[in-house]
Design an enzyme around this catalytic site. Structure first.
Site, PDB file in Angstrom:
ATOM      1  N   GLU A 105      36.897  53.369  32.556  1.00 27.39           N
ATOM      2  CA  GLU A 105      37.334  54.045  31.324  1.00 27.39           C
ATOM      3  C   GLU A 105      38.722  53.543  30.919  1.00 27.39           C
ATOM      4  OE1 GLU A 105      36.392  57.886  33.238  1.00 27.39           O
ATOM      5  OE2 GLU A 105      35.474  58.425  31.321  1.00 27.39           O
ATOM      6  N   GLU A 125      29.990  58.306  38.048  1.00 29.33           N
ATOM      7  CA  GLU A 125      30.347  59.729  38.192  1.00 29.33           C
ATOM      8  C   GLU A 125      29.149  60.604  38.527  1.00 29.33           C
ATOM      9  OE1 GLU A 125      31.611  57.696  35.973  1.00 29.33           O
ATOM     10  OE2 GLU A 125      33.725  58.143  35.591  1.00 29.33           O
TER      11      GLU A 125
HETATM   12  C1  3H9 Z   1      35.974  59.628  37.964  1.00 37.54           C
HETATM   13  O1  3H9 Z   1      36.503  58.561  37.832  1.00 37.54           O
HETATM   14  C2  3H9 Z   1      36.045  60.720  36.935  1.00 37.54           C
HETATM   15  C3  3H9 Z   1      36.496  60.252  35.576  1.00 37.54           C
HETATM   16  O2  3H9 Z   1      35.419  59.758  34.830  1.00 37.54           O
HETATM   17  C4  3H9 Z   1      37.073  61.392  34.761  1.00 37.54           C
HETATM   18  C5  3H9 Z   1      38.345  61.948  35.204  1.00 37.54           C
HETATM   19  C6  3H9 Z   1      38.935  62.892  34.217  1.00 37.54           C
HETATM   20  N1  3H9 Z   1      39.221  58.724  45.135  1.00 37.54           N
HETATM   21  O3  3H9 Z   1      34.164  53.514  50.073  1.00 37.54           O
HETATM   22  P1  3H9 Z   1      35.232  52.935  50.954  1.00 37.54           P
HETATM   23  C7  3H9 Z   1      38.572  56.269  49.597  1.00 37.54           C
HETATM   24  S1  3H9 Z   1      35.122  60.024  39.361  1.00 37.54           S
HETATM   25  C8  3H9 Z   1      39.752  58.967  46.339  1.00 37.54           C
HETATM   26  O4  3H9 Z   1      35.079  53.110  52.404  1.00 37.54           O
HETATM   27  P2  3H9 Z   1      34.463  50.279  50.183  1.00 37.54           P
HETATM   28  C9  3H9 Z   1      37.406  56.507  50.557  1.00 37.54           C
HETATM   29  O5  3H9 Z   1      37.215  57.870  50.782  1.00 37.54           O
HETATM   30  C10 3H9 Z   1      35.316  58.622  40.404  1.00 37.54           C
HETATM   31  N2  3H9 Z   1      39.477  58.256  47.447  1.00 37.54           N
HETATM   32  O6  3H9 Z   1      35.498  51.399  50.639  1.00 37.54           O
HETATM   33  C11 3H9 Z   1      37.867  55.741  51.778  1.00 37.54           C
HETATM   34  O7  3H9 Z   1      38.802  56.567  52.467  1.00 37.54           O
HETATM   35  P3  3H9 Z   1      38.895  56.516  54.058  1.00 37.54           P
HETATM   36  C12 3H9 Z   1      34.436  57.497  40.020  1.00 37.54           C
HETATM   37  C13 3H9 Z   1      38.626  57.239  47.309  1.00 37.54           C
HETATM   38  O8  3H9 Z   1      35.237  49.027  50.102  1.00 37.54           O
HETATM   39  C14 3H9 Z   1      38.638  54.564  51.192  1.00 37.54           C
HETATM   40  O9  3H9 Z   1      38.977  54.945  49.852  1.00 37.54           O
HETATM   41  N3  3H9 Z   1      34.533  56.425  40.982  1.00 37.54           N
HETATM   42  C15 3H9 Z   1      38.038  56.925  46.088  1.00 37.54           C
HETATM   43  O10 3H9 Z   1      33.221  50.349  50.998  1.00 37.54           O
HETATM   44  C16 3H9 Z   1      37.825  53.285  51.134  1.00 37.54           C
HETATM   45  O11 3H9 Z   1      36.599  53.566  50.465  1.00 37.54           O
HETATM   46  C17 3H9 Z   1      33.709  56.354  42.043  1.00 37.54           C
HETATM   47  O12 3H9 Z   1      32.822  57.154  42.223  1.00 37.54           O
HETATM   48  C18 3H9 Z   1      38.359  57.711  44.953  1.00 37.54           C
HETATM   49  N4  3H9 Z   1      37.853  57.460  43.727  1.00 37.54           N
HETATM   50  O13 3H9 Z   1      34.011  50.690  48.704  1.00 37.54           O
HETATM   51  C19 3H9 Z   1      33.949  55.205  42.991  1.00 37.54           C
HETATM   52  N5  3H9 Z   1      37.214  55.861  46.251  1.00 37.54           N
HETATM   53  O14 3H9 Z   1      39.227  55.109  54.398  1.00 37.54           O
HETATM   54  C20 3H9 Z   1      34.129  55.723  44.397  1.00 37.54           C
HETATM   55  C21 3H9 Z   1      37.303  55.521  47.547  1.00 37.54           C
HETATM   56  O15 3H9 Z   1      39.907  57.525  54.381  1.00 37.54           O
HETATM   57  N6  3H9 Z   1      34.425  54.694  45.347  1.00 37.54           N
HETATM   58  N7  3H9 Z   1      38.150  56.344  48.187  1.00 37.54           N
HETATM   59  O16 3H9 Z   1      37.498  56.904  54.531  1.00 37.54           O
HETATM   60  C22 3H9 Z   1      33.535  53.761  45.761  1.00 37.54           C
HETATM   61  O17 3H9 Z   1      32.431  53.676  45.281  1.00 37.54           O
HETATM   62  C23 3H9 Z   1      33.946  52.835  46.872  1.00 37.54           C
HETATM   63  O18 3H9 Z   1      35.048  53.421  47.530  1.00 37.54           O
HETATM   64  C24 3H9 Z   1      34.351  51.402  46.427  1.00 37.54           C
HETATM   65  C25 3H9 Z   1      34.934  50.647  47.655  1.00 37.54           C
HETATM   66  C26 3H9 Z   1      33.106  50.677  45.902  1.00 37.54           C
HETATM   67  C27 3H9 Z   1      35.392  51.446  45.357  1.00 37.54           C
END
Ligand code: 3H9
Length: 694
Positions: A105, A125
């Site tokens: 976004e 999301e």
């Molecule tokens: C959103 O954006 C809402 C908006 O539209 C509106 C707002 C108003 N936040 O997955 P990994 C942490 S909703 C906080 O193992 P990878 C994760 O817990 C969001 N923490 O790495 C982990 O912590 P730990 C939409 C986060 O390389 C560490 O980072 N976005 C977040 O296998 C490493 O993560 C998503 O849904 C976060 N957003 O994969 C994307 N993301 O090491 C969510 C990750 O302590 N994220 N962490 O266990 C992912 O899909 C994967 O993390 C990503 C990397 C593909 C990015």
């Protein structure tokens, strides 16, 4: 300027960098930093364009999920994005890694986007029970069209930079260094006197839409999104994008986003996001534990399970040897694998070359001695302790030093199996779930002597073969089956009490389970459950336990495989059978079980779920599971519980533990202490007003 966002100008271009490891999530300091940086950019007369770029392994991967559920803190993301977009000077997003959710976004708030070829963009999301609430639901349809935007947001699946280029979400693909490429692209824009291009000024292209479009879309997604709250809200946002002026539609998006955020579904799905990652962490196994090299794997037993297990390794490019007891069984096993791959090719999900590659690294042997060069050996024969001990004795004889010896047992004592070798430290349970090549769950069962190296290597290997591994301790049934058994028990008890099995399954299905407990029992095989019962030495002293199943097995009704079990089967469709109702009635009379005149849907769910939750609490107290969220991960990934319930323990928190205990006390009065005594942990947490998820 904050430390997480920096501003640096070189000649006419301002470089605004985000550095918030690990994934550059949009936490409050990042939003504050972006607001300050773009204000500085607007006021910097020397700067003619800005490039927004990220440090570390990825572009901004979304809003900071840990902030959700807390009061929003200013500046809220939509405000930051509007401020960026309103800028009079051009802003270019330079994307690498994953631009997801709020990250994408933010990129759409920029006027132009360039990306490296490996970049991925998307609005996932929905997987968190949310929608893209920082104007994503309004911008994406303007950028790539209504249908594509809906598909991306309803599936949550990211798309590639090249698709982005084709669809208009990306303006330039940068080969080589991103910063250099983005600088060249921006210079080109400046030379061409390019103006800020604001997506919010653009109209939604309605050409593809007719009056039935949204209803047809809803019908098309109904099966996949059954029970989930967010998908319908996303469709409503896109309807608003089509029918309302941009500003009003954004307000609508904000309202619907807050509805999602406050829903129990999103709380549960966010819980699982972290639970899925937490289960990979084992407190007492140091992060720097050396890993063993796994270059070749063996699977003992070429049945459906063994074949499925072998496919996991072949899919990851690791050579596998299948061991069977005779040529006929081996040929059959290899043929099943080939036909499974063939089915995937026919569905267009794999090329014929890929299939050949995978089949090409699976070989068959009949002799244990041929497994002596394997680094990991997974035994996958049927559940029989004597047989497994014999096999592990053989493995001890032939396996090379340091080989990991794993058993796919679903219930049996790993320590007893390990004791049949002279190397119990190398023995571990690898409990796959059927079909093993499809289901994502892997229960790793740690014996009393299993070494840290074997645990760490198994955890790493699970990731390589794309499984979610949960480390559990030894007890009958481990975590998954141990909580599944009371679930089946209550389902069959209700049948004995006169509740039609199809009603139980329908109520469970409507609650969200992929299948009801009776259908699942038929699918697993009633004979399998009956065998488990006979191996379950310390099972409850209760003649009614799984009595319906036992009776049906005596009649040769083993489930789907014999076309009759608790249900009859026309193909895969379960059809109720009066024979079963009559049999249940006569069993109930024999066992002195009273018929219930009326059972509410609420009672059916309570008995199915609370019996599991109580077992889960016992499992936690005994230290069989490391954390309550691990139990949730097991049941969601292995047993078809919908993610919006968050798993049994999270569901208990949603209901409220004191309500769970109160209901259990009610059943205890009716049925006695054996099954309905609240576990001490559950009782204590309920009294303290606590919860499993803390
Ligand atoms: C959103 O954006 C809402 C908006 O539209 C509106 C707002 C108003 N936040 O997955 P990994 C942490 S909703 C906080 O193992 P990878 C994760 O817990 C969001 N923490 O790495 C982990 O912590 P730990 C939409 C986060 O390389 C560490 O980072 N976005 C977040 O296998 C490493 O993560 C998503 O849904 C976060 N957003 O994969 C994307 N993301 O090491 C969510 C990750 O302590 N994220 N962490 O266990 C992912 O899909 C994967 O993390 C990503 C990397 C593909 C990015």
């Amino acid at each position: 300027m904050s430390e997480v966002v920096t501003y640096k100008r070189e000649d006419q271009i301002a470089y605004i960098s985000v550095n918030n490891p690990p994934v550059n999530a949009l936490s409050l300091p990042v939003r504050q930093g972006l607001e300050a940086a773009f204000t500085k950019f607007a006021n910097d007369n020397e700067a003619k364009a800005a490039i927004l770029i990220c440090e570390g392994r990825t572009w901004i991967a979304g809003a900071d999920i840990t902030e959700f559920g807390k009061p929003p803190e200013d500046p809220w993301l939509p405000k930051v994005i509007h401020q960026m977009e309103a800028n009079e000077k051009i802003i270019v997003a330079a994307i690498h890694g994953t631009a997801l959710g709020g990250g994408f976004e933010t990129a759409m708030g920029c006027h132009y986007r360039c990306a490296v070829p490996s970049a991925k963009l998307g609005l996932p999301e929905v997987t968190l029970g949310l929608l893209a609430g920082a104007t994503g639901t309004q911008r994406l349809p303007r950028l790539i069209g209504v249908k594509r935007a809906l598909d991306a947001m309803i599936s949550g699946a990211p798309f590639s930079a090249s698709n982005g280029l084709e669809w208009g979400a990306v303006d330039e693909i940068v080969d080589g260094d991103l910063r250099d490429g983005a600088t060249q692209f921006t210079k080109k824009l400046l030379a061409a006197n390019a103006k800020p291009r604001r997506i919010s000024d653009e109209e939604v292209d309605g050409l593809e839409l007719n009056e039935h479009f949204f209803n047809e879309y809803r019908n098309g997604m109904a099966k996949k999104t059954r029970g989930f709250f967010a998908p319908e809200q996303i469709v409503k946002c896109v309807e608003a994008a089509v029918s309302l002026p941009y500003k009003e539609a954004v307000e609508r998006e904000g309202e619907l986003f807050m509805e999602c955020m406050m829903s129990s579904h999103s709380v549960a799905q966010r819980h699982l996001f972290f639970a899925d990652r937490a289960c990979a962490k084992v407190d007492d196994v140091p992060k720097d534990t050396p890993l063993r090299d796994i270059k070749k794997v063996a699977v003992i037993g070429g049945g459906t399970m063994g074949g499925g297990i072998a496919m996991n390794f072949a899919n990851a490019g690791i050579p596998v040897v299948l061991k069977e007891i005779n040529q006929e069984a081996l040929d059959r096993g290899l043929e099943i694998i080939r036909s499974n791959y063939n089915a995937t090719v026919t569905k267009g999900r794999m090329s014929a070359e890929q299939m050949d590659q995978r089949v090409g690294i699976i070989s068959g042997v009949l002799d244990y001695d041929d497994l002596s060069d394997c680094d990991l050996i997974v035994e996958a024969v049927f559940e029989n302790m004597a047989l497994k001990k014999e096999i592990f004795g053989e493995l001890d004889r032939i396996a090379k030093p340091g080989a990991i010896l794993a058993s796919n047992t679903s219930t049996l004592d790993i320590d007893e199996i390990a004791a049949s070798t002279n190397r119990p430290e190398d023995v571990i349970g690898w409990h796959f779930f059927a079909p093993a090549n499809v289901m994502t769950l892997l229960e790793l069962v740690r014996g009393a002597k299993t070494s840290h190296e074997v645990i760490a290597t198994s955890m790493a290997m699970a990731k390589t073969i794309k499984k979610i591994a949960v480390l559990v301790g030894v007890c009958f049934g481990f975590v998954g089956n141990r909580i599944f058994f009371p679930y089946v028990r209550e389902a069959q008890q209700m049948i004995l009490e006169g509740v039609p099995p199809e009603r139980i399954d329908q109520v469970a299905f409507e609650w969200g389970m992929a299948m009801g407990p009776n259908g699942v029992s038929d699918l697993s095989g009633l004979d399998v459950l009956d065998k488990v019962k006979s191996e379950w030495l310390d099972r409850p002293d209760d003649p009614a336990l799984w009595a319906v199943g036992t009776k049906l097995v005596e009649l040769g009704r083993l489930g789907q495989k014999t076309k009759a079990g608790i249900f009859n089967y026309a193909g895969r469709t379960a059809v109720p059978d009066q024979v079963v109702a009559d049999l249940a009635k006569s069993e109930a009379t024999r066992l002195g079980i009273q018929q219930l005149s009326e059972v509410s849907d609420e009672e059916i769910i309570e008995r199915l779920m609370f019996s599991m939750i109580n077992e889960g609490a016992l499992i936690l107290e005994e230290g069989i599971a490391m954390r309550s969220s691990d139990i949730d991960v097991v049941f969601v990934h292995g047993y078809g519980m919908p993610r919006y319930r968050g798993g049994p323990m999270r569901y208990a928190d949603t209901v409220g533990l004191s309500n769970v205990v109160a209901a259990m006390e009610k059943y205890r009065e009716r049925y006695g202490d054996m099954y309905w005594t609240p576990a001490p942990l559950l009782k204590r947490l309920a009294e303290e007003g606590g919860s499993f998820s803390g």
